[in-house]
Design a protein around this motif. Sequence first.
Motif, short mmCIF file in Angstrom:
data_model
loop_
_atom_site.label_atom_id
_atom_site.label_comp_id
_atom_site.label_asym_id
_atom_site.label_seq_id
_atom_site.Cartn_x
_atom_site.Cartn_y
_atom_site.Cartn_z
N ALA A 176 0.84 -1.20 0.00
CA ALA A 176 0.00 0.00 0.00
C ALA A 176 0.87 1.24 0.00
CB ALA A 176 -0.92 0.01 1.23
N GLY A 214 -2.50 -1.13 -2.90
CA GLY A 214 -3.43 -0.13 -2.42
C GLY A 214 -2.83 1.27 -2.57
N THR A 228 -8.37 1.40 -1.98
CA THR A 228 -7.89 0.65 -0.82
C THR A 228 -8.93 -0.37 -0.38
OG1 THR A 228 -8.68 2.37 0.71
CG2 THR A 228 -6.36 2.48 0.02
#
Length: 337
Positions: free
Chosen positions: A246, A274, A333
Amino acid sequence: MSRRITIYDVAARAGVSISTVSLAMNSPTRVSQAMRTRVYEAADALGFEPKTEAVARARRGVGRIGVLAPFSSYPSFYARLNGVFAAARDHPTEIVLFDHRWVGAASPLLSSLPRSGGRLDGLIVMGVPMEQAVADRLRESPMAIVLVEGRHDHFDSVRIDNVAGGRLAADHLVERGYESFGFVGEAQRSHRYRSPSEKRLQGFRERLEELGKLLHPQNIALIDLHADPDTSTHGVMPRLLRPPAALFAHSDTLAARVLREIRSRGIRVPHDLGLMGFDDSELATSLDLTSIRQPLHESGKAAVELLLDRLRNPDAPEREISLKLQLTPRLTTATHS
């Protein structure tokens, strides 16, 4: 009756030409900092008052508010400006705009305004650091001053907690199940000022550590936001030697550039990676980008309200308004499994 101090007197005391004095007062970016300081010190010593101040006093009933911000470089400041216009709409007030290109860099125009800005009743300074020498000059001027995304003990201010914003991003990504993390932010242009990007990185890193996660230094990329948008984020992913699960980008604009870069490399969002931004702008809505909303419009309105209060009550204690942040989760996300 004492003789009125003129531009010729200032030029003589500073040992410069009258054209240099005129440029320092009216076009400060065309004069070196050393020369500006020389001219302003001479003007202060003599008590020089530009003729425009007399005009300003004659039109106090209308009022003129200056807004100094890096409008041409950061879209978020346009949203703040809309808040300024909305708040000023119901008052007999004119808005005068001054563009300053870089967040975090000192403004030559700001240092000149106590002399060249006599036509202003108040000034809102957005995203430009307030150096002590400049603050001292502004305090001696008749202008009311409000800072947005800046702070000084002697001026009213409107701010958000950028460190808290970074912590909010960390909480969200960990809650979504991500295990490794990266940050993409703006390179610091001056060490005399801590940029919002640096503060968001601080909060992000600290909160991840509290949650038992690591933000590895090689997963932090700081880039020049003002380079060519087609190349500024080129190679971001190869520089992040351990591609994180992420990424937190310090603005929606930067997140959009990163998104284009990683998609060009066949990396899928959110399946492989993400991604989240900051500002919760219209761009975030269009891209279905998770983002942290900072109340940009509200900050512009609050700045005008503080400024008008200061003009009505010049001796009141300084006030600081802190606006709250809010996470807006979206597709980029989606829960990581």
